[in-house]
Design a protein around this motif. Structure first.
Motif, PDB file in Angstrom:
ATOM      1  N   ALA A 178     -25.341 -53.001  36.556  1.00 51.55           N
ATOM      2  CA  ALA A 178     -26.702 -53.506  36.720  1.00 51.55           C
ATOM      3  C   ALA A 178     -27.262 -54.072  35.413  1.00 51.55           C
ATOM      4  O   ALA A 178     -28.238 -54.815  35.427  1.00 51.55           O
ATOM      5  CB  ALA A 178     -27.606 -52.374  37.227  1.00 51.55           C
ATOM      6  N   LYS A 179     -26.611 -53.752  34.295  1.00 55.47           N
ATOM      7  CA  LYS A 179     -27.130 -54.164  32.987  1.00 55.47           C
ATOM      8  C   LYS A 179     -26.426 -55.374  32.385  1.00 55.47           C
ATOM      9  O   LYS A 179     -26.825 -55.846  31.331  1.00 55.47           O
ATOM     10  CB  LYS A 179     -27.002 -52.995  31.997  1.00 55.47           C
ATOM     11  N   VAL A 180     -25.373 -55.861  33.028  1.00 53.60           N
ATOM     12  CA  VAL A 180     -24.624 -56.980  32.446  1.00 53.60           C
ATOM     13  C   VAL A 180     -24.504 -58.117  33.446  1.00 53.60           C
ATOM     14  O   VAL A 180     -24.616 -57.922  34.649  1.00 53.60           O
ATOM     15  CB  VAL A 180     -23.213 -56.539  31.976  1.00 53.60           C
ATOM     16  N   SER A 181     -24.241 -59.306  32.925  1.00 52.83           N
ATOM     17  CA  SER A 181     -24.064 -60.466  33.793  1.00 52.83           C
ATOM     18  C   SER A 181     -22.673 -60.434  34.422  1.00 52.83           C
ATOM     19  O   SER A 181     -21.762 -59.780  33.922  1.00 52.83           O
ATOM     20  CB  SER A 181     -24.259 -61.753  32.987  1.00 52.83           C
ATOM     21  N   ALA A 182     -22.513 -61.182  35.493  1.00 52.54           N
ATOM     22  CA  ALA A 182     -21.238 -61.197  36.220  1.00 52.54           C
ATOM     23  C   ALA A 182     -20.043 -61.530  35.330  1.00 52.54           C
ATOM     24  O   ALA A 182     -19.014 -60.853  35.413  1.00 52.54           O
ATOM     25  CB  ALA A 182     -21.320 -62.149  37.406  1.00 52.54           C
ATOM     26  N   PRO A 183     -20.119 -62.532  34.460  1.00 57.29           N
ATOM     27  CA  PRO A 183     -18.941 -62.839  33.622  1.00 57.29           C
ATOM     28  C   PRO A 183     -18.552 -61.692  32.669  1.00 57.29           C
ATOM     29  O   PRO A 183     -17.418 -61.606  32.233  1.00 57.29           O
ATOM     30  CB  PRO A 183     -19.372 -64.074  32.820  1.00 57.29           C
ATOM     31  N   GLU A 184     -19.497 -60.825  32.359  1.00 59.07           N
ATOM     32  CA  GLU A 184     -19.227 -59.737  31.424  1.00 59.07           C
ATOM     33  C   GLU A 184     -18.686 -58.480  32.100  1.00 59.07           C
ATOM     34  O   GLU A 184     -18.230 -57.573  31.421  1.00 59.07           O
ATOM     35  CB  GLU A 184     -20.507 -59.356  30.681  1.00 59.07           C
ATOM     36  N   LEU A 185     -18.740 -58.435  33.414  1.00 57.57           N
ATOM     37  CA  LEU A 185     -18.357 -57.217  34.127  1.00 57.57           C
ATOM     38  C   LEU A 185     -16.964 -56.718  33.761  1.00 57.57           C
ATOM     39  O   LEU A 185     -16.785 -55.539  33.470  1.00 57.57           O
ATOM     40  CB  LEU A 185     -18.434 -57.431  35.643  1.00 57.57           C
ATOM     41  N   LEU A 186     -15.982 -57.594  33.798  1.00 61.05           N
ATOM     42  CA  LEU A 186     -14.597 -57.175  33.584  1.00 61.05           C
ATOM     43  C   LEU A 186     -14.324 -56.740  32.156  1.00 61.05           C
ATOM     44  O   LEU A 186     -13.425 -55.936  31.920  1.00 61.05           O
ATOM     45  CB  LEU A 186     -13.632 -58.286  33.986  1.00 61.05           C
ATOM     46  N   LEU A 187     -15.048 -57.259  31.201  1.00 61.57           N
ATOM     47  CA  LEU A 187     -14.794 -56.923  29.811  1.00 61.57           C
ATOM     48  C   LEU A 187     -15.613 -55.730  29.326  1.00 61.57           C
ATOM     49  O   LEU A 187     -15.131 -54.926  28.540  1.00 61.57           O
ATOM     50  CB  LEU A 187     -15.078 -58.134  28.916  1.00 61.57           C
ATOM     51  N   ARG A 188     -16.834 -55.647  29.769  1.00 59.72           N
ATOM     52  CA  ARG A 188     -17.735 -54.625  29.219  1.00 59.72           C
ATOM     53  C   ARG A 188     -17.774 -53.332  30.015  1.00 59.72           C
ATOM     54  O   ARG A 188     -17.721 -52.258  29.435  1.00 59.72           O
ATOM     55  CB  ARG A 188     -19.136 -55.208  29.110  1.00 59.72           C
ATOM     56  N   VAL A 189     -17.896 -53.435  31.323  1.00 58.36           N
ATOM     57  CA  VAL A 189     -18.107 -52.246  32.134  1.00 58.36           C
ATOM     58  C   VAL A 189     -16.965 -51.226  31.994  1.00 58.36           C
ATOM     59  O   VAL A 189     -17.229 -50.038  31.788  1.00 58.36           O
ATOM     60  CB  VAL A 189     -18.401 -52.599  33.608  1.00 58.36           C
ATOM     61  N   PRO A 190     -15.693 -51.626  32.068  1.00 56.83           N
ATOM     62  CA  PRO A 190     -14.631 -50.620  31.915  1.00 56.83           C
ATOM     63  C   PRO A 190     -14.676 -49.892  30.573  1.00 56.83           C
ATOM     64  O   PRO A 190     -14.505 -48.672  30.513  1.00 56.83           O
ATOM     65  CB  PRO A 190     -13.339 -51.434  32.054  1.00 56.83           C
ATOM     66  N   VAL A 191     -14.943 -50.614  29.494  1.00 58.72           N
ATOM     67  CA  VAL A 191     -15.021 -49.983  28.169  1.00 58.72           C
ATOM     68  C   VAL A 191     -16.185 -49.001  28.128  1.00 58.72           C
ATOM     69  O   VAL A 191     -16.053 -47.870  27.636  1.00 58.72           O
ATOM     70  CB  VAL A 191     -15.160 -51.048  27.055  1.00 58.72           C
ATOM     71  N   LEU A 192     -17.325 -49.415  28.648  1.00 59.55           N
ATOM     72  CA  LEU A 192     -18.497 -48.544  28.634  1.00 59.55           C
ATOM     73  C   LEU A 192     -18.286 -47.290  29.487  1.00 59.55           C
ATOM     74  O   LEU A 192     -18.641 -46.185  29.078  1.00 59.55           O
ATOM     75  CB  LEU A 192     -19.729 -49.320  29.104  1.00 59.55           C
ATOM     76  N   VAL A 193     -17.693 -47.454  30.657  1.00 55.48           N
ATOM     77  CA  VAL A 193     -17.459 -46.309  31.541  1.00 55.48           C
ATOM     78  C   VAL A 193     -16.456 -45.338  30.919  1.00 55.48           C
ATOM     79  O   VAL A 193     -16.719 -44.132  30.829  1.00 55.48           O
ATOM     80  CB  VAL A 193     -16.992 -46.767  32.940  1.00 55.48           C
ATOM     81  N   ILE A 194     -15.310 -45.848  30.486  1.00 62.27           N
ATOM     82  CA  ILE A 194     -14.293 -44.974  29.879  1.00 62.27           C
ATOM     83  C   ILE A 194     -14.857 -44.313  28.621  1.00 62.27           C
ATOM     84  O   ILE A 194     -14.661 -43.121  28.391  1.00 62.27           O
ATOM     85  CB  ILE A 194     -13.005 -45.757  29.563  1.00 62.27           C
ATOM     86  N   GLY A 195     -15.563 -45.081  27.822  1.00 60.92           N
ATOM     87  CA  GLY A 195     -16.172 -44.518  26.616  1.00 60.92           C
ATOM     88  C   GLY A 195     -17.101 -43.370  26.933  1.00 60.92           C
ATOM     89  O   GLY A 195     -17.040 -42.306  26.303  1.00 60.92           O
TER      90      GLY A 195
END
Length: 189
Positions: A95-112
């Protein structure tokens, strides 16, 4: 299959297939099938750097008993992750990132977050810099950014993270290896 084709190349898969237990044992025992080439334990060009030191401690890049013990600790840690928690974190960060950023940012943030790492935009940028530094063709600037990323990511790891607790319970006290593999999990997202 075992009797007729114990070892064969599958054109559809584009890879070799070993179908017998004895064949699998032979492949796994063969020195040519190690995780890393014997003469290149870290990517060329990174020797002697913090990137090389960290890379050389990653369980996915090393063989042997110490690596196996830490692999078990990592597996045990990840096995305790609740799917509902992962889903909630994915929804929160998505909900906090744009669609193009989903694949790069969300996995790192979740695992972190699951591993006890302060999750910020800086962490995501550090992971990107670190992954780029693993490439054998990384130049001095990229390697320098990777070295700085390791320092920044190390500072972001909390002392009370799940992998560290699990590793200590299993008698693993190599803090540098635990830290390297905590960071290493971020690079696999």
């Amino acid at each position: 299959l075992i009797a007729e084709r114990p070892v064969y190349f599958d054109d559809g898969l584009g890879m070799w297939v070993v179908s017998s237990g004895a064949g699998i044992d032979a492949v796994l025992a063969n020195p040519h099938c190690r995780v890393r080439p014997l003469g290149e334990p870290v990517p060329k060009g990174s020797e002697g750097s913090p990137v090389a030191a960290m890379f050389g401690r990653l369980v996915r890049q090393t063989d042997g008993p110490a690596s196996a013990a830490l692999k078990r600790a990592i597996g045990g840690t990840l096995a305790t992750v609740d799917g509902r928690t992962v889903h909630a974190l994915v929804r929160e960060y998505s909900a906090k990132v744009s669609a193009p950023e989903l694949l790069l940012r969300v996995p790192v943030l979740v695992i972190g977050r699951l591993l006890g790492i302060s999750t910020t935009d800086t962490v995501v940028a550090c992971v990107d810099d670190l992954v780029r530094s693993f490439v054998p063709s990384a130049d001095v600037e990229i390697l320098s950014r990777g070295n700085q990323a390791i320092a920044d990511l190390s500072a972001a790891i909390t002392d009370d993270n799940g992998l560290r607790r699990r590793a200590y319970r299993e008698g693993i006290e190599d803090v540098d290896a635990i830290r390297a593999n905590t960071i290493g999990l971020l690079t696999q997202t």
